[in-house]
Design a protein around this motif. Structure first.
Motif, PDB file in Angstrom:
ATOM      1  N   SER A  27      34.777  19.102  -7.512  1.00  0.00           N
ATOM      2  CA  SER A  27      35.946  19.590  -6.784  1.00  0.00           C
ATOM      3  C   SER A  27      37.091  18.587  -6.811  1.00  0.00           C
ATOM      4  N   LEU A  28      36.830  17.350  -7.213  1.00  0.00           N
ATOM      5  CA  LEU A  28      37.861  16.314  -7.264  1.00  0.00           C
ATOM      6  C   LEU A  28      38.343  16.034  -8.680  1.00  0.00           C
ATOM      7  N   GLY A  29      37.746  16.697  -9.671  1.00  0.00           N
ATOM      8  CA  GLY A  29      38.119  16.472 -11.052  1.00  0.00           C
ATOM      9  C   GLY A  29      36.891  16.292 -11.923  1.00  0.00           C
ATOM     10  N   ALA A  30      37.090  16.222 -13.229  1.00  0.00           N
ATOM     11  CA  ALA A  30      35.988  16.113 -14.187  1.00  0.00           C
ATOM     12  C   ALA A  30      35.751  14.658 -14.568  1.00  0.00           C
ATOM     13  N   LEU A  31      34.462  14.309 -14.763  1.00  0.00           N
ATOM     14  CA  LEU A  31      34.045  12.970 -15.196  1.00  0.00           C
ATOM     15  C   LEU A  31      33.177  13.123 -16.439  1.00  0.00           C
ATOM     16  N   PHE A  57      41.000  12.390 -11.936  1.00  0.00           N
ATOM     17  CA  PHE A  57      40.003  12.448 -10.858  1.00  0.00           C
ATOM     18  C   PHE A  57      40.639  11.941  -9.563  1.00  0.00           C
ATOM     19  N   ASP A  58      40.407  12.650  -8.458  1.00  0.00           N
ATOM     20  CA  ASP A  58      41.013  12.306  -7.172  1.00  0.00           C
ATOM     21  C   ASP A  58      40.220  11.157  -6.528  1.00  0.00           C
ATOM     22  N   LEU A  59      40.597   9.938  -6.889  1.00  0.00           N
ATOM     23  CA  LEU A  59      39.884   8.751  -6.407  1.00  0.00           C
ATOM     24  C   LEU A  59      40.094   8.541  -4.919  1.00  0.00           C
ATOM     25  N   GLY A  60      41.286   8.852  -4.411  1.00  0.00           N
ATOM     26  CA  GLY A  60      41.566   8.650  -2.994  1.00  0.00           C
ATOM     27  C   GLY A  60      40.672   9.476  -2.091  1.00  0.00           C
ATOM     28  N   ARG A  61      40.487  10.751  -2.413  1.00  0.00           N
ATOM     29  CA  ARG A  61      39.601  11.590  -1.599  1.00  0.00           C
ATOM     30  C   ARG A  61      38.148  11.164  -1.763  1.00  0.00           C
ATOM     31  N   PHE A  62      37.762  10.738  -2.968  1.00  0.00           N
ATOM     32  CA  PHE A  62      36.391  10.313  -3.196  1.00  0.00           C
ATOM     33  C   PHE A  62      36.044   9.078  -2.363  1.00  0.00           C
ATOM     34  N   LEU A  63      37.009   8.152  -2.214  1.00  0.00           N
ATOM     35  CA  LEU A  63      36.773   6.912  -1.476  1.00  0.00           C
ATOM     36  C   LEU A  63      37.250   6.995  -0.028  1.00  0.00           C
ATOM     37  N   ASN A  64      37.634   8.185   0.423  1.00  0.00           N
ATOM     38  CA  ASN A  64      38.139   8.377   1.784  1.00  0.00           C
ATOM     39  C   ASN A  64      39.370   7.516   2.065  1.00  0.00           C
ATOM     40  N   GLU A  65      40.221   7.359   1.062  1.00  0.00           N
ATOM     41  CA  GLU A  65      41.474   6.624   1.207  1.00  0.00           C
ATOM     42  C   GLU A  65      42.631   7.464   0.653  1.00  0.00           C
ATOM     43  N   PRO A  66      42.781   8.723   1.116  1.00  0.00           N
ATOM     44  CA  PRO A  66      43.789   9.605   0.504  1.00  0.00           C
ATOM     45  C   PRO A  66      45.220   9.173   0.750  1.00  0.00           C
ATOM     46  N   LYS A  68      46.320   6.068   0.646  1.00  0.00           N
ATOM     47  CA  LYS A  68      46.650   4.927  -0.214  1.00  0.00           C
ATOM     48  C   LYS A  68      46.478   5.262  -1.692  1.00  0.00           C
ATOM     49  N   LEU A  69      45.422   5.977  -2.010  1.00  0.00           N
ATOM     50  CA  LEU A  69      45.074   6.244  -3.392  1.00  0.00           C
ATOM     51  C   LEU A  69      45.219   7.717  -3.720  1.00  0.00           C
ATOM     52  N   GLY A  70      45.562   7.985  -5.002  1.00  0.00           N
ATOM     53  CA  GLY A  70      45.604   9.349  -5.491  1.00  0.00           C
ATOM     54  C   GLY A  70      44.658   9.508  -6.658  1.00  0.00           C
ATOM     55  N   SER A  71      45.110  10.150  -7.708  1.00  0.00           N
ATOM     56  CA  SER A  71      44.253  10.418  -8.854  1.00  0.00           C
ATOM     57  C   SER A  71      44.267   9.243  -9.833  1.00  0.00           C
ATOM     58  N   VAL A  72      43.237   9.208 -10.690  1.00  0.00           N
ATOM     59  CA  VAL A  72      43.107   8.166 -11.699  1.00  0.00           C
ATOM     60  C   VAL A  72      42.689   8.810 -13.018  1.00  0.00           C
ATOM     61  N   SER A  73      43.230   8.274 -14.105  1.00  0.00           N
ATOM     62  CA  SER A  73      42.812   8.651 -15.458  1.00  0.00           C
ATOM     63  C   SER A  73      42.418   7.371 -16.173  1.00  0.00           C
ATOM     64  N   LEU A  74      41.188   7.315 -16.700  1.00  0.00           N
ATOM     65  CA  LEU A  74      40.719   6.070 -17.285  1.00  0.00           C
ATOM     66  C   LEU A  74      39.665   6.317 -18.343  1.00  0.00           C
ATOM     67  N   THR A  95      40.559   0.814 -19.970  1.00  0.00           N
ATOM     68  CA  THR A  95      41.977   1.133 -19.841  1.00  0.00           C
ATOM     69  C   THR A  95      42.163   2.210 -18.790  1.00  0.00           C
ATOM     70  N   ILE A  96      43.096   1.957 -17.888  1.00  0.00           N
ATOM     71  CA  ILE A  96      43.483   2.955 -16.891  1.00  0.00           C
ATOM     72  C   ILE A  96      44.831   3.516 -17.334  1.00  0.00           C
ATOM     73  N   GLN A  97      44.808   4.762 -17.794  1.00  0.00           N
ATOM     74  CA  GLN A  97      46.063   5.363 -18.261  1.00  0.00           C
ATOM     75  C   GLN A  97      47.022   5.647 -17.107  1.00  0.00           C
ATOM     76  N   ALA A  98      46.492   6.014 -15.954  1.00  0.00           N
ATOM     77  CA  ALA A  98      47.338   6.324 -14.799  1.00  0.00           C
ATOM     78  C   ALA A  98      46.539   6.128 -13.519  1.00  0.00           C
ATOM     79  N   LEU A  99      47.203   5.570 -12.488  1.00  0.00           N
ATOM     80  CA  LEU A  99      46.579   5.361 -11.182  1.00  0.00           C
ATOM     81  C   LEU A  99      47.644   5.521 -10.113  1.00  0.00           C
ATOM     82  N   GLU A 100      47.428   6.475  -9.199  1.00  0.00           N
ATOM     83  CA  GLU A 100      48.356   6.680  -8.091  1.00  0.00           C
ATOM     84  C   GLU A 100      47.982   5.748  -6.946  1.00  0.00           C
ATOM     85  N   LEU A 101      48.958   4.915  -6.538  1.00  0.00           N
ATOM     86  CA  LEU A 101      48.736   3.944  -5.476  1.00  0.00           C
ATOM     87  C   LEU A 101      49.994   3.874  -4.619  1.00  0.00           C
ATOM     88  N   SER A 102      49.824   4.126  -3.324  1.00  0.00           N
ATOM     89  CA  SER A 102      50.948   4.097  -2.367  1.00  0.00           C
ATOM     90  C   SER A 102      52.106   4.977  -2.829  1.00  0.00           C
TER      91      SER A 102
END
Length: 277
Positions: A27-31, A57-66, A68-74, A95-102
């Protein structure tokens, strides 16, 4: 945090040691994985070793830090244990292609090192449109006395677009500098060691749609702070810079010292501090 999980690919092994080659749709994205998953002896943690990739992938929701954090592509190789922010301890190289932070999406990040909840030891290279960062070293906030041993080069860091800092609402704040730090301590009053800031260039430039273009620039060479803890809560604080050289010995109120340094800087850069900013 994964409301639903399905798997497409191959699983083989036994319950205590499974190789997962395929894609987990959540539900948070594909791995996409090529991982060996195993139980850590005498521990509830899961260990992993292999490669992992994801696109959004929605890293913020996965780590309960929505907030501060958003989605990540890596795409990365990982080896370690723990699947939560509190328990993770891994080696990562990728390599992290994209990371949403703050609220900002950082792009083009290369990372290699040991990563846990409150520490990192390795190298980090960010080549984003609004930040170039070349970091090598260690930051450890897990111990009773946090430790710092690193060097970092920062270039064209647009602090305003990164949602980090904006002094003038009509201008963007852009910083370039090099930092070397070798110190321990959890606060200014307990910190001891060396902190060097080299070749500081701070620019305030008019916002892109401003009616009146302008640019204010401030530069400084080396700023060196050295603090040694002595007996009876005494400090030996040494400051070396273009605008101030000082040796302070005794019981130092660091909160008052900050205001004193601010006053000195106001004389050195009056335009920056105009109007009590």
């Amino acid at each position: 945090n994964l409301d639903s999980v399905s798997f497409r690919g191959r699983l083989y092994g036994h319950p205590g040691n499974v190789t997962a080659f395929g894609t987990f749709d959540t539900s948070l994205g594909a791995l996409s994985t090529n991982l060996v998953l195993s139980r850590v002896p005498e521990s509830p943690l899961t260990a992993y070793d292999g490669r992992l990739s994801t696109d959004g992938f929605d890293l913020g929701r996965f780590l309960n830090e929505p907030e501060k954090l958003g989605s990540v592509s890596l795409q990365a190789g990982i080896q370690g244990e723990g699947l939560s922010l509190a328990t993770v301890n891994m080696m990562i190289d990728g390599t992290i292609q994209a990371l949403e932070l703050s609220g900002y999406e950082y792009q083009q990040i290369t990372i290699a090192g040991e990563l846990s909840n409150q520490s990192f030891n390795g190298s980090l290279l960010v080549n984003d449109d609004n930040l170039y960062l070349d970091f090598l070293g260690m930051i450890n906030m897990e111990q009773d006395t946090p430790g710092f041993d690193f060097r970092a080069m920062v270039d064209r860091a647009n602090l305003t677009r990164l949602n980090l800092y904006q002094r003038d609402p009509e201008a963007e704040s852009v910083l370039s500098t090099s930092i070397v730090m070798n110190a321990r301590g959890g606060s200014l009053s307990s910190m001891q060691g060396l902190f060097d800031i080299q070749s500081v260039r701070y620019v305030e430039q008019a916002l892109p749609l401003a009616e009146r273009p302008f640019q204010r620039e401030y530069q400084s060479g080396l700023i060196r702070l050295s603090n040694t803890l002595l007996a009876d809560d005494h400090h030996l604080l040494q400051i070396r810079s273009d605008f101030l050289d000082a040796d302070l010995n005794g019981k130092i109120r660091f909160e008052a010292l900050g205001e004193a340094v601010r006053g000195i800087l106001a004389g050195f850069m009056p335009a920056y501090y105009q109007g009590g900013q």
